[in-house]
Enzyme design. Structure first.
Site, PDB file in Angstrom:
ATOM      1  N   ASP A 193       0.825  -1.213   0.000  1.00 17.20           N
ATOM      2  CA  ASP A 193       0.000   0.000   0.000  1.00 17.20           C
ATOM      3  C   ASP A 193       0.854   1.256   0.000  1.00 17.20           C
ATOM      4  O   ASP A 193       2.037   1.249   0.338  1.00 17.20           O
ATOM      5  CB  ASP A 193      -0.927   0.006   1.219  1.00 17.20           C
ATOM      6  CG  ASP A 193      -0.157   0.043   2.529  1.00 17.20           C
ATOM      7  OD1 ASP A 193       0.867  -0.658   2.621  1.00 17.20           O
ATOM      8  OD2 ASP A 193      -0.579   0.756   3.462  1.00 17.20           O
ATOM      9  N   GLU A 194       0.227   2.365  -0.394  1.00 22.07           N
ATOM     10  CA  GLU A 194       0.720   3.737  -0.205  1.00 22.07           C
ATOM     11  C   GLU A 194       2.138   3.971  -0.738  1.00 22.07           C
ATOM     12  O   GLU A 194       2.943   4.640  -0.097  1.00 22.07           O
ATOM     13  CB  GLU A 194       0.632   4.116   1.279  1.00 22.07           C
ATOM     14  CG  GLU A 194      -0.801   4.123   1.790  1.00 22.07           C
ATOM     15  CD  GLU A 194      -0.916   4.569   3.247  1.00 22.07           C
ATOM     16  OE1 GLU A 194      -1.903   5.229   3.574  1.00 22.07           O
ATOM     17  OE2 GLU A 194      -0.010   4.251   4.050  1.00 22.07           O
ATOM     18  N   ILE A 195       2.433   3.439  -1.909  1.00 22.57           N
ATOM     19  CA  ILE A 195       3.720   3.746  -2.548  1.00 22.57           C
ATOM     20  C   ILE A 195       3.643   5.140  -3.142  1.00 22.57           C
ATOM     21  O   ILE A 195       2.684   5.490  -3.834  1.00 22.57           O
ATOM     22  CB  ILE A 195       4.033   2.719  -3.653  1.00 22.57           C
ATOM     23  CG1 ILE A 195       4.250   1.327  -3.053  1.00 22.57           C
ATOM     24  CG2 ILE A 195       5.252   3.142  -4.456  1.00 22.57           C
ATOM     25  CD1 ILE A 195       4.412   0.231  -4.085  1.00 22.57           C
TER      26      ILE A 195
END
Length: 585
Positions: A349-351
């Site tokens: 997630d959340e790259i």
């Protein structure tokens, strides 16, 4: 708020069972239970007999099925005779709510009947592999039978059985419900809680207590988010420097023995543990031991350009050293986990693409450049997972944001919007739901970031977190995992999880923030969000006294759960309703 006029008085608390069973009928006769009541456990090719009291000290031996049932019987003894409570707050203050202690009629026997042999792997079940349904019958003469196709179903049935009993103020335990018949089974196969033990460290006992609370609510998964940007508490013998330099401090780590203890404790309670090592983002804690593997480390003051939280830092995407590191990590860890579980969460997630402009192996934030590199990365990691005999789990961004291809075996965890699960299932993937608008239990406690004084910071006043407001149990309870999911895709909703991220949660406040709100999700996942009789969301009015009872049962187990209502509301039944007529006045 619109409630139907003429709401009936609440059912007696004595009828409380949580989660609500599929079919439930009961009478009004009183039966007592003795701690030496005879119990038999029968399954194909196996028969065992013991007393409830003796089971509490019995050795942990036998097949996986026998160990699960033995543990369930032991817990039933502890629950009924050592972790029960006198339900004073649920009965009118002037009523004589307890039965008389003369001429007691007792439970005569308890028969546990497993009518099928468990397949191999009952201690590390896959989604839907074992039938957790059960039938519980308490006859008028005191004979009890719990029947199931699996040892896990017998454990769920024994859990329900304990919820029929209360402690008496003069000693002993009783039910006022005989005779009873319950036919029950879960709506969803995966019913879990995500516990972040990386942003704050949690001692082992806190994790074990959480597993116990999950099992008592018939939840069957603990998602252990064990590493993140801020700390790496997981000891890896092949890479001892990871936790030595990446943990918050001495003693704030989880050894291989700790991990095995957590997994085994969960397995015997029917709660499978799923570990997550988030990657390739959320990995800046690796920098402390391996700075050569991390790009965009701790960029200040504009960390938000490169990461979701400080400190920034992500594993380099095109580095042979990173792939060597991953190989060493997984060849150490996964063979130790594979006998204990069937799943491993690889994050994703959340790259922030901007971080890869600072990656000397990439030097680009162009999605066209990054997509094939991310695909290679996830393919490599998932090969390690599958080679160990495990099934990968990922966050939704893997398929919805980065447009990566993953196998149909992979569980995709949705969290951002109600439309995420719809998109995942429309792609033909299996989904776990947990929309942050409903099931993020850490929300609504204000910002954990600090803002410098001055006019600029006032635009953030009153400093709410991004997912405010707090999700009350009623909001948690109102969430339907099947919302907007096409009927021909609903089988792809495997289940869901509530989430407790730990930026502002530690061992001292976890229980109150998690419980009983997680229990509200437990009923949705076990019983379904909709009342079969009406097709509408289940009634808060009916749920409230049952959830309040569950809260008291959790407190009796040592879980510091928050109250549902004040005693006045619970003692006087329907006095705390808000009726539709109020809005029309």
């Amino acid at each position: 708020m619109k409630f139907l006029a003429g709401v009936a008085l609440l059912a007696p608390l004595a009828a409380a069972v949580w989660p609500i069973p599929s079919h439930y009928s009961h009478g009004d006769k009183t039966l007592w239970i003795s701690d030496d009541v005879a119990i038999t456990y029968q399954q194909p090719l196996h028969f065992q007999q013991y007393s409830l009291r003796a089971s509490a000290s019995a050795a942990d031996a036998g097949s996986g099925s026998q160990r699960i049932v033995q543990k369930a019987v032991s817990r039933a003894y502890e629950t009924i005779f050592k972790q029960s409570y006198v339900p004073w707050r649920f009965n009118h203050r002037f009523s004589d709510f307890e039965p008389k202690t003369t001429n007691k009629k007792f439970i005569q026997s308890i028969a546990l009947v497993q009518n099928k042999t468990d397949a191999a792997g009952v201690l590390k079940p896959k989604e839907g592999q074992f039938d957790e349904g059960y039938t519980l019958v308490v006859g008028p003469a005191g004979k009890v039978t719990i029947t199931s196709a699996s040892s896990l179903g017998l454990a769920r049935g024994l859990t329900t059985f304990t919820q029929l009993f209360f402690a008496h103020s003069k000693g002993g335990a009783y039910t006022k419900l005989a005779p009873v018949r319950i036919d029950d089974s879960p709506k969803f196969a995966h019913r879990g809680l995500n516990m972040d033990v990386s942003r704050n460290f949690f001692p082992i006992d806190n994790i074990l207590r959480t597993i116990d609370a999950l099992a008592y609510n018939k939840m069957n998964r603990l998602h252990l988010h064990i590493t993140d940007a801020q700390s790496w508490p997981l000891e890896i013998p092949a890479l001892p420097e990871l936790s030595a330099k990446g943990a918050y401090g001495p003693g704030m780590t989880y050894s291989p023995a700790d991990v095995q203890r957590i997994y085994t404790y969960g397995a015997l309670l029917g709660v499978a543990v799923v570990m997550e090592i988030d990657q390739p983002g959320h990995t800046s804690s690796i920098w402390h031991s391996h700075p050569e593997l991390i790009a965009a480390w701790n960029e200040q003051p504009n960390w938000i350009t490169y990461a979701a939280e400080p400190p920034s830092g992500t594993l380099k995407l095109n580095s042979p050293a990173v792939y060597k590191f991953l190989s060493t990590l997984y060849k150490d860890l996964l063979p130790r986990l594979s006998p204990l579980t069937s799943y491993f969460h690889t994050g994703g997630d959340e790259i922030k693409y901007a971080a890869y402009k600072l990656d000397d192996t990439v030097k680009s934030d162009d999605p066209a450049v990054l997509q094939p590199l991310l695909q290679k990365y996830i393919d490599t990691v998932h090969k390690h997972v599958r080679d160990a005999g495990l099934t990968p789990v990922v966050w939704e961004e893997i398929v919805l944001t980065y447009n990566l291809t993953v196998g149909k075996d992979v569980l995709i965890q949705a969290w951002q919007e109600p439309t995420s699960a719809v998109a995942i299932t429309n792609m033909g993937h299996k989904a776990l739901v947990g929309d942050y608008n409903f099931w993020y239990l850490d929300c609504g406690h204000g910002q954990w970031l600090d803002f410098e004084p001055g006019v600029a910071s006032m635009k953030y006043y009153p400093y709410q977190d991004y997912c405010a407001p707090l999700k009350s149990w009623r909001q948690v309870y109102s969430y339907d995992p099947l919302t907007s999911i096409a009927k021909d895709k609903q089988h792809l909703i495997v289940g869901g999880e509530v989430h407790m991220w730990a930026e502002q949660t530690d061992a001292l406040n976890f229980d109150g923030k998690a419980w009983p709100r997680a229990a509200a999700a437990a009923e949705v996942l076990w019983s379904g969000a909709k009342d079969p009789a009406t097709g509408q969301n289940r009634s808060q009015i009916e749920a409230s006294p049952r959830l309040a009872d569950m809260r008291e049962r959790l407190v009796a187990r040592g879980v510091a759960a928050e109250p549902v209502q004040m005693p006045y509301c619970q003692q006087d039944g329907s006095q705390c309703l808000y009726l539709a007529s109020f809005d029309d006045a």
